[in-house]
Design an enzyme around this catalytic site. Structure first.
Site, short mmCIF file in Angstrom:
data_model
loop_
_atom_site.label_atom_id
_atom_site.label_comp_id
_atom_site.label_asym_id
_atom_site.label_seq_id
_atom_site.Cartn_x
_atom_site.Cartn_y
_atom_site.Cartn_z
N ASN A 135 -55.54 -3.38 -5.31
CA ASN A 135 -54.60 -3.67 -4.23
C ASN A 135 -53.99 -2.37 -3.67
OD1 ASN A 135 -52.07 -6.28 -4.02
ND2 ASN A 135 -52.28 -4.50 -2.73
N GLU A 162 -44.22 -3.19 10.77
CA GLU A 162 -45.25 -3.81 9.93
C GLU A 162 -45.78 -5.09 10.57
OE1 GLU A 162 -45.64 -5.53 5.36
OE2 GLU A 162 -43.72 -5.53 6.38
N GLN A 212 -58.09 -6.42 -2.97
CA GLN A 212 -57.65 -6.94 -1.68
C GLN A 212 -58.90 -7.22 -0.86
OE1 GLN A 212 -54.70 -4.36 0.28
NE2 GLN A 212 -53.14 -5.91 -0.11
N ASP A 214 -49.76 -12.54 1.77
CA ASP A 214 -48.73 -12.97 0.83
C ASP A 214 -47.37 -12.89 1.52
OD1 ASP A 214 -49.31 -10.20 0.89
OD2 ASP A 214 -48.53 -9.88 -1.12
N PRO A 247 -45.15 -7.57 -11.53
CA PRO A 247 -44.07 -6.62 -11.79
C PRO A 247 -43.29 -6.24 -10.54
CG PRO A 247 -46.01 -6.01 -13.04
CD PRO A 247 -46.42 -7.14 -12.14
N GLU A 248 -43.97 -6.10 -9.41
CA GLU A 248 -43.31 -5.67 -8.18
C GLU A 248 -42.55 -6.80 -7.49
OE1 GLU A 248 -47.25 -7.27 -6.71
OE2 GLU A 248 -46.46 -6.32 -8.53
#
Length: 495
Positions: free
Chosen positions: A158, A458, A169, A274, A241-242
C-alpha cells in the site's frame, strides 16, 4: 528486517485508544529512540506513577513525525508553474531505516499532507504529471523503487510503511511502465519483466489449488463456471495500526465476528476506495462491509492488462509458448469480466458478489475500467457512457458513486484518478462529448480552488463546487500528488 509497530504492544494499543493524538496515523509514524524492550520496560515501570503523562512519555521515547504545516504557497504563480515547482516540495530523498518507514533507494514523490510516504496506485497518476513536466528522472526513480519493493518484499505494498506489509493497492505497475516506455521505448518492458511476473504471482497466489469445494484463497476466487478472478484481501484480521481507534469502533457496531470485520476493512483499504458504500452489504453502514465477498471489476481489468503486458514481453523475446499462455489468461479474464460484471438489464458494469451469485447494486465509476482497457463491447461502451453522462456528471466532474453517504469515496466527492479513468475510458472507443465535459468541469474546479486557496486538494465536492469536500476518517488533505498529475495530463491533451 523491518520495525513492526505492534511489537510495542500493549503501549501501542494504549496510545491509540487514549486519543492523545487526533490522527491514529501520527503515532505509528513516530520513530522509537530506543529498543522496543527498553521502551516497554520503562512504560511498565512508569505508567502507574502519580502524575504520569502518556503524551510526555511518547515525546521522551520517540521522534515525532514532522508536522505537515501546509506553509507552501503559490506566490500567485500560474497553476501549471506552481505544480511544476511543487514536485520538488513533494520529493523525498532516499531513506534510511526510520521506525515504520521502509527505506527506498531512490527519490520519490509523496502525495502530501498526512501521507508522508510513497503510495502505490497514487503514483501512476503522479507519473502522468511528471511526464508532462519532463521529469523522466523522477519517473525512472519511482518505477525503480517499486521494482525494488517487489524484489525485496515480494509485492508492492500500500505504501512504504511496515504496517502496510500485509496488503497492496490496485496493481498499476504495468500501467506505470507504459509511461516510461513512451520515453524509453518498448524494450524497457524486458527489463522489468521479472518484477511484472513476481507481482502477478502475488495476486494469483493459490489459484492452482482452487477447487469447486474450496474456491477462495487470499486474492483469488474460483467462480461456478470455473473462471478464476481476483478480489481484494489483507493477510491480517486485526485493526489497522494507522486507523486503530476507528476500526475498533466499526467492529463494535457490527454483528459480525471482529476478525471478519477487520479483514474486510483492510481489504477495502487495499482497494484504495477506503471507504465507499461500494463495499457495504446494506449500501449505507460501514459495519456491514463485505469487501472480501466481492469481485471488483476494476481490479480484474488491471490484472488483465498485466497479463497482456507480460504476454507482450514474452512475444518480444520470441518466447511464443509463454506469450500465448499469458495472452490466453488475459482473454479468459476479459471474457469472465464481461460475463460476471456486465448487467444486461441495467446496461452497466458492476462488481460481482460471488457468495450471493449476483451483481452488487451499486453504480460506481469502476464501470469505466472495462472501457479504458478495451474490454467492453462497442454497445456496452455506449450504454455506460449514457449513464455516466446523465447520472454521474456534475458541475465539477464525475461523482465516485451514485450513493450519497458520509464516506469519502461516495457522492458528492470526485477524485482525480477516477476523473482520468472516466475521461480516457469514454474516449477509448469514439469521440465523446461527455468525456470532454468531464475534463472541462474537473479542470475548472481545480483552477477555482487553486485561485481561492493556492492549493490542490486530495478530493473535491463535484456536485456543489462551492463546498469543500468532506467525509472519511481524516480531513481533506492538500498537496496533492495525483490531483497535480491528472490536472497537468488533462491540460496537455491536444483536442
Amino acid at each position: 528486517m523491518f520495525f513492526d509497530i505492534e511489537t510495542l504492544s500493549p503501549l501501542y494499543e494504549d496510545i491509540q485508544l487514549s486519543g492523545i493524538f487526533p490522527d491514529s496515523k501520527f503515532f505509528v509514524d513516530c520513530t522509537p529512540k530506543y529498543t522496543a524492550d527498553h521502551i516497554l520496560k520503562e512504560y511498565e515501570e512508569q505508567k502507574n506513577n502519580t502524575g504520569f503523562q502518556l503524551k510526555e512519555f511518547v515525546q521522551e521515547n520517540f521522534i515525532l513525525p514532522a508536522e505537515q504545516t501546509s506553509n507552501y504557497q503559490s506566490a500567485n504563480k500560474p497553476i501549471d508553474l506552481h505544480l511544476n515547482d511543487l514536485w520538488n516540495e513533494l520529493t523525498r530523498k532516499p531513506d534510511q531505516q526510520s521506525g515504520t518507514l521502509i527505506p527506498l533507494p531512490y527519490p520519490y514523490i509523496v502525495p502530501g499532507g498526512r501521507f508522508r510516504e510513497i503510495y502505490y496506485w497514487d503514483s501512476y497518476f503522479t507519473l502522468l504529471g511528471l511526464q508532462v513536466c519532463g521529469r523522466v528522472d523522477l519517473i525512472e526513480n519511482m518505477i525503480s523503487n517499486f521494482a525494488y519493493l517487489i524484489d525485496t518484499v515480494g509485492f508492492i505494498p500500500n505504501g512504504n510503511r511496515t504496517y502496510y506489509l500485509s496488503r497492496s493497492q490496485p496493481p498499476f505497475f504495468a500501467m506505470m511502465l507504459t509511461v516510461l516506455m513512451e520515453v524509453k521505448g518498448a524494450e524497457l518492458l524486458q527489463e522489468f519483466l521479472p518484477q511484472l511476473e513476481k507481482e502477478y504471482a502475488f495476486w494469483m497466489d493459490g489459484a492452482e489449488t482452487l477447487q469447486p469445494e474450496n474456491r477462495e484463497y487470499r486474492r483469488v476466487v474460483r467462480l461456478k463456471n470455473g473462471s478464476v478472478l481476483n478480489r481484494y484481501w489483507d493477510d491480517k484480521d486485526t485493526p489497522r495500526p494507522e486507523a486503530f481507534t476507528e476500526d475498533k469502533h466499526i467492529a463494535m457496531a457490527s454483528k459480525k465476528p471482529e476478525a471478519a470485520v477487520y479483514r474486510n476493512i483492510r481489504a477495502a483499504a487495499e482497494s484504495g476506495w477506503d471507504f465507499s458504500s461500494r463495499w457495504f452489504a446494506d449500501g449505507i453502514n460501514l459495519h456491514s462491509i463485505e469487501t472480501t465477498e466481492i469481485i471488483p471489476v476494476d481490479l480484474n481489468c488491471l490484472l488483465s492488462f498485466t497479463e497482456t503486458m507480460i504476454s507482450m514481453a514474452y512475444f518480444n523475446r520470441n518466447d511464443q509458448a509463454k506469450g500465448k499462455a499469458y495472452q490466453l489468461k488475459a482473454e479468459k479474464r476479459k471474457e469472465a469480466i464481461r460475463h460476471f460484471c456486465w448487467n444486461e438489464e441495467e446496461q452497466f458494469y458492476f462488481d460481482y458478489q460471488f457468495k450471493k451469485g449476483n451483481n452488487t447494486p451499486h453504480f460506481t465509476l469502476a464501470a469505466v475500467f472495462p472501457l479504458f482497457f478495451h474490454i467492453a463491447t462497442i454497445e456496452q461502451c455506449e450504454a455506460v457512457e449514457k449513464i455516466i453522462a446523465t447520472r454521474f456528471l456534475k458541475a465539477g466532474g464525475v461523482v465516485t458513486t451514485l450513493n450519497t453517504t458520509i464516506q469519502q469515496w461516495d457522492s458528492p466527492n470526485g477524485w482525480a484518478p477516477l476523473q482520468w479513468m472516466a475521461y480516457k475510458g469514454l474516449k477509448a472507443h469514439a469521440p465523446s462529448p461527455a468525456a470532454e465535459i468531464i475534463r472541462t468541469n474537473w479542470m475548472a474546479l481545480n483552477e477555482k480552488t487553486y485561485t481561492e486557496t493556492g492549493k490542490m486538494m486530495e478530493k473535491y465536492n463535484v456536485a456543489d463546487i462551492s463546498i469543500i469536500a468532506g467525509g472519511g476518517e481524516y480531513p481533506n488533505q492538500d498537496g496533492f500528488g495525483w490531483t497535480n498529475g491528472v490536472y497537468l495530463a488533462m491540460k496537455a491533451v491536444t483536442l
